[in-house]
Design an enzyme around this catalytic site. Structure first.
Site, PDB file in Angstrom:
ATOM      1  N   GLY A  15     -21.674 -15.215  10.279  1.00 35.85           N
ATOM      2  CA  GLY A  15     -20.247 -15.473  10.420  1.00 35.85           C
ATOM      3  C   GLY A  15     -19.660 -16.295   9.296  1.00 35.85           C
ATOM      4  N   CYS A  16     -20.485 -16.834   8.423  1.00 38.99           N
ATOM      5  CA  CYS A  16     -19.989 -17.602   7.282  1.00 38.99           C
ATOM      6  C   CYS A  16     -19.774 -16.654   6.105  1.00 38.99           C
ATOM      7  CB  CYS A  16     -20.985 -18.692   6.886  1.00 38.99           C
ATOM      8  SG  CYS A  16     -21.218 -19.947   8.152  1.00 38.99           S
TER       9      CYS A  16
END
Length: 198
Positions: free
Chosen positions: A96-97
């Site tokens: 998700g980064c």
């Protein structure tokens, strides 16, 4: 995996993880009330983790310019110890980064949570360093008790990139908590397996 001096450090702020001082030349002199004299006594209900979070929030909220907050994150990135190459594996990746972030989580022999991290982005590395400063050596319940909202004071945004930066705080914290939960469950199951019921 962790140096024994880190695991056995008596106080979280004396941890050998942060032996290099934060560079003072990068940001303006901070005007923070003397919060260090307000350290909670053992009889008070404020946890050490909560106290460290308050210190970090005070530090970042005293920096009024977004660029100064980014510079402070870079200072924190500079003191984050290197992560062993053996820990840079897919199962340690934080999803998700927008950048690559690796997070290694273990529970030490005293039941305290230990975190190590790295990123290919200096700013993400700074986020990780801040979260580790707050949560490393904490009880699992303290790690699980931190909310994303607790990090709003430290929101670091550069025009157009604020949302992805908030996601980094959130994603790394969520993974720290998820892995803490897993290790607590694993420890409880191991304890139950060692018990005999008659």
């Amino acid at each position: 995996m962790y140096p024994s001096s880190t695991l056995n450090s008596p106080a979280p702020f004396q941890s050998s993880l942060f032996t290099k001082p934060i560079a003072a030349h990068r940001t303006p002199k901070l005007k923070i009330t003397n919060i260090q004299t307000k350290r909670p006594s053992a009889s008070e209900t404020v946890s050490t983790t909560k106290y460290r979070l308050q210190l970090l929030a005070s530090e970042f909220s005293s920096l009024t310019e977004p660029i100064d907050r980014v510079k402070r994150l870079l200072d924190y990135a500079a003191v984050l110890p290197a992560l062993d190459e053996s820990a840079r594996v897919q199962e340690n990746r934080v999803t998700g980064c927008t950048t690559q972030v690796w997070l290694d989580v273990v529970m030490d022999e005293k039941g305290k949570m230990r975190f190590r991290a790295d990123s290919d982005s200096e700013i993400s590395k700074g986020f990780c360093s801040c979260l580790i400063m707050v949560l490393d050596g904490s009880e699992p319940e303290e790690v699980l008790g931190v909310k994303t909202e607790d990090l709003t004071e430290m929101n670091v945004g550069v025009h157009g990139k604020a949302v992805s930066r908030v996601n980094t705080w959130h994603n790394v914290l969520i993974v720290m908590q998820k892995r803490t939960r897993f290790l607590v469950t694993e420890q409880k199951q191991g304890a139950l397996a060692g018990c005999s019921f008659r």
